[in-house]
Motif scaffolding. Sequence first.
Motif, mmCIF file in Angstrom:
data_model
loop_
_atom_site.group_PDB
_atom_site.id
_atom_site.type_symbol
_atom_site.label_atom_id
_atom_site.label_comp_id
_atom_site.label_asym_id
_atom_site.label_seq_id
_atom_site.Cartn_x
_atom_site.Cartn_y
_atom_site.Cartn_z
ATOM 1 N N ALA A 259 84.738 50.608 74.357
ATOM 2 C CA ALA A 259 85.107 48.933 74.733
ATOM 3 C C ALA A 259 84.955 48.991 76.225
ATOM 4 O O ALA A 259 84.177 47.867 76.381
ATOM 5 N N ALA A 260 85.061 49.913 76.924
ATOM 6 C CA ALA A 260 84.845 49.755 78.457
ATOM 7 C C ALA A 260 83.447 49.771 78.794
ATOM 8 O O ALA A 260 82.950 49.120 79.601
ATOM 9 N N LEU A 261 82.641 50.663 77.974
ATOM 10 C CA LEU A 261 81.187 50.778 77.989
ATOM 11 C C LEU A 261 80.603 49.316 78.048
ATOM 12 O O LEU A 261 79.802 49.008 78.621
ATOM 13 N N LEU A 262 81.069 48.704 76.782
ATOM 14 C CA LEU A 262 80.328 47.433 76.370
ATOM 15 C C LEU A 262 80.835 46.402 77.443
ATOM 16 O O LEU A 262 79.739 45.380 77.690
ATOM 17 N N SER A 263 82.073 46.393 77.925
ATOM 18 C CA SER A 263 82.365 45.457 78.913
ATOM 19 C C SER A 263 81.629 45.570 80.188
ATOM 20 O O SER A 263 81.038 44.556 80.659
ATOM 21 N N ILE A 264 81.411 46.783 80.650
ATOM 22 C CA ILE A 264 80.406 47.067 81.899
ATOM 23 C C ILE A 264 79.113 46.471 81.403
ATOM 24 O O ILE A 264 78.486 45.777 82.505
ATOM 25 N N LEU A 265 78.573 46.808 80.266
ATOM 26 C CA LEU A 265 77.205 46.479 80.035
ATOM 27 C C LEU A 265 77.101 44.917 80.005
ATOM 28 O O LEU A 265 76.116 44.367 80.386
ATOM 29 N N TRP A 266 78.135 44.157 79.478
ATOM 30 C CA TRP A 266 78.276 42.822 79.437
ATOM 31 C C TRP A 266 77.863 42.071 80.816
ATOM 32 O O TRP A 266 76.992 41.397 81.265
ATOM 33 N N VAL A 267 78.736 42.533 81.815
ATOM 34 C CA VAL A 267 78.860 42.241 83.115
ATOM 35 C C VAL A 267 77.524 42.358 83.991
ATOM 36 O O VAL A 267 77.025 41.609 84.708
ATOM 37 N N VAL A 268 77.003 43.685 83.623
ATOM 38 C CA VAL A 268 75.583 43.935 84.399
ATOM 39 C C VAL A 268 74.591 43.192 83.837
ATOM 40 O O VAL A 268 73.514 42.669 84.650
ATOM 41 N N PHE B 136 80.666 35.985 89.330
ATOM 42 C CA PHE B 136 80.690 37.428 89.285
ATOM 43 C C PHE B 136 82.217 37.855 89.917
ATOM 44 O O PHE B 136 82.772 38.888 89.285
ATOM 45 N N LEU B 137 82.532 37.286 90.979
ATOM 46 C CA LEU B 137 83.817 37.490 91.462
ATOM 47 C C LEU B 137 84.841 37.473 90.549
ATOM 48 O O LEU B 137 85.911 38.246 90.402
ATOM 49 N N VAL B 138 85.019 36.296 89.851
ATOM 50 C CA VAL B 138 85.891 35.826 89.045
ATOM 51 C C VAL B 138 86.109 36.909 87.647
ATOM 52 O O VAL B 138 87.357 37.154 87.505
ATOM 53 N N LEU B 139 84.947 37.287 87.195
ATOM 54 C CA LEU B 139 84.862 38.290 86.361
ATOM 55 C C LEU B 139 85.733 39.690 86.444
ATOM 56 O O LEU B 139 86.380 40.109 86.011
ATOM 57 N N LEU B 140 85.407 39.988 88.100
ATOM 58 C CA LEU B 140 85.893 41.312 88.420
ATOM 59 C C LEU B 140 87.307 41.052 88.370
ATOM 60 O O LEU B 140 88.246 41.968 88.464
ATOM 61 N N ILE B 141 87.944 39.946 89.154
ATOM 62 C CA ILE B 141 89.169 39.768 89.043
ATOM 63 C C ILE B 141 90.092 39.692 87.963
ATOM 64 O O ILE B 141 90.987 40.431 87.605
ATOM 65 N N MET B 142 89.369 38.941 86.761
ATOM 66 C CA MET B 142 89.797 38.799 85.521
ATOM 67 C C MET B 142 89.862 40.307 84.802
ATOM 68 O O MET B 142 90.975 40.737 84.274
ATOM 69 N N GLY B 143 89.011 41.271 85.323
ATOM 70 C CA GLY B 143 88.782 42.234 84.563
ATOM 71 C C GLY B 143 90.011 43.462 85.327
ATOM 72 O O GLY B 143 90.570 44.031 84.545
ATOM 73 N N GLY B 144 90.138 43.258 86.626
ATOM 74 C CA GLY B 144 91.400 43.769 87.023
ATOM 75 C C GLY B 144 92.761 43.336 86.525
ATOM 76 O O GLY B 144 93.634 44.246 86.277
ATOM 77 N N LEU B 145 92.817 42.265 86.065
ATOM 78 C CA LEU B 145 94.083 41.655 85.637
ATOM 79 C C LEU B 145 94.275 42.258 84.118
ATOM 80 O O LEU B 145 95.460 42.595 83.869
ATOM 81 N N LEU B 146 93.089 42.250 83.400
ATOM 82 C CA LEU B 146 93.078 42.629 82.068
ATOM 83 C C LEU B 146 93.638 44.266 82.170
ATOM 84 O O LEU B 146 94.282 44.644 81.264
ATOM 85 N N PHE B 147 93.194 44.893 83.017
ATOM 86 C CA PHE B 147 93.237 46.381 83.066
ATOM 87 C C PHE B 147 94.805 46.532 83.183
ATOM 88 O O PHE B 147 95.551 47.369 82.740
ATOM 89 N N SER B 148 95.469 45.959 84.204
ATOM 90 C CA SER B 148 96.918 45.970 84.592
ATOM 91 C C SER B 148 97.705 45.513 83.541
ATOM 92 O O SER B 148 98.638 46.156 83.295
ATOM 93 N N PHE B 149 97.314 44.598 82.782
ATOM 94 C CA PHE B 149 98.041 44.210 81.591
ATOM 95 C C PHE B 149 97.962 45.115 80.447
ATOM 96 O O PHE B 149 98.895 45.498 79.711
ATOM 97 N N GLY B 150 96.910 45.524 80.327
ATOM 98 C CA GLY B 150 96.529 46.645 79.298
ATOM 99 C C GLY B 150 97.297 48.065 79.489
ATOM 100 O O GLY B 150 97.719 48.703 78.562
ATOM 101 N N TRP B 151 97.564 48.246 80.717
ATOM 102 C CA TRP B 151 98.268 49.610 81.063
ATOM 103 C C TRP B 151 99.578 49.370 80.820
ATOM 104 O O TRP B 151 100.243 50.548 80.152
ATOM 105 N N GLY B 152 100.093 48.073 80.856
ATOM 106 C CA GLY B 152 101.390 48.280 80.551
ATOM 107 C C GLY B 152 101.986 48.015 78.960
ATOM 108 O O GLY B 152 102.984 48.185 78.620
ATOM 109 N N VAL B 153 100.854 47.237 78.384
ATOM 110 C CA VAL B 153 101.041 46.848 77.021
ATOM 111 C C VAL B 153 100.280 47.083 76.085
ATOM 112 O O VAL B 153 100.835 47.866 74.776
ATOM 113 N N LEU B 154 98.944 47.151 76.245
ATOM 114 C CA LEU B 154 98.243 47.805 75.072
ATOM 115 C C LEU B 154 97.589 49.214 75.179
ATOM 116 O O LEU B 154 97.366 49.719 74.101
ATOM 117 N N LEU B 155 97.517 50.013 76.357
ATOM 118 C CA LEU B 155 97.051 51.375 76.225
ATOM 119 C C LEU B 155 98.002 52.232 75.501
ATOM 120 O O LEU B 155 99.220 52.115 75.698
#
Length: 364
Positions: free
Chosen positions: A164-173, A185-204
Amino acid sequence: MRAFFTHLRNIDRGIVTTAGLLSIFGLSSLYSSSIGLENFGNFQKQAIFLIIGIFLMLGISYVDWRLLRNDPYFLFILWIIGVFALAGLFVLAPEIRGVKGWYKIGGISIDPIEYMKIVLLVLMAKYFSLRHIEMYRIRHILLSGVYFGIPILLIFLQPNLGSAALLSILWVVLLVISGIKPRHFLVLLIMGGLLFSFGWGVLLQDYQKDRIISFLEPELDPLGIGWSQVQSRIAIGNGGVFGQGFGQGTQTQYGFLSEPQTDFIFAAIAEEFGLLGVILLLVLFLTLLYKMFKIGLNATSNFPRLFVAGFTILFILQLFVNVGMNLGLLPIIGLPLPLVSYGGSSLLALYAGLGVLLSIKVHS
């Protein structure tokens, strides 16, 4: 038939040879680790998949790549098939180590993720090549995000964080290569950081968190979550310059090195073939990447350029992440060493992608 043999004389034999040598390198390591496991089933299956993969590559290279670009429905149908295949895993696939990621047919496991990677690359190459002067429009970013986002979500829910992370990076590139605006691009990076923070607490899942923690502090639990990377580094160090010899690696043969045929095949190669073997392996990878890059530079339109760029990036990401995992520089996320690690689905998908590259070279 005569036309096909004429075609074979015109293909880039450097790509065919280099890819074949990498796979043979992998087969030799598979055979060696099979000695310790006392089971040669994976070696035999990989050899069969290699033969099929080479024929698949040559067959695809014979077909003009413009057929992929010009057909308005074919690629979308392939994408739909991939989405249904990923969704079907939740119903039809057995759970292996907590993951529903493979269809089991007899003694063969089929991973639709590898198929989906190539389909997405071709689909996005077509989509972005037709809209490259309109990439400032947010709707193109969003629609391409839907094409990537649905498979990424299904893969994440298996759960398979690495792919999932590989395909996400591939899409952005691919978006960056296609020319999105820097602020998007900057907005995508911020959204990615927010999703990771949310995922660590809830999804992972706990084991996914453990893998990241073991990467940051493997010494905290060297007999538990940090075991794999500690043993990998020991195996690489054991190899020295010349290696311990074929079938003689202590970490590999005595079971200390976990997954020596998949995730940690690089460490198994380093232990038995040493620094010289690793240098040879990396030279083969660099040669293949140079050949890919050259095809992209010589392409005459956006579709082949974008496909070659995407496929090359996919290849580099998997190579970088796998080697980084083995060296303890990156967390363990289960990505194979391309063309080398055991895995028929990955091998066939990569050879299919190389077939498209060869088609671009021959038919341009």
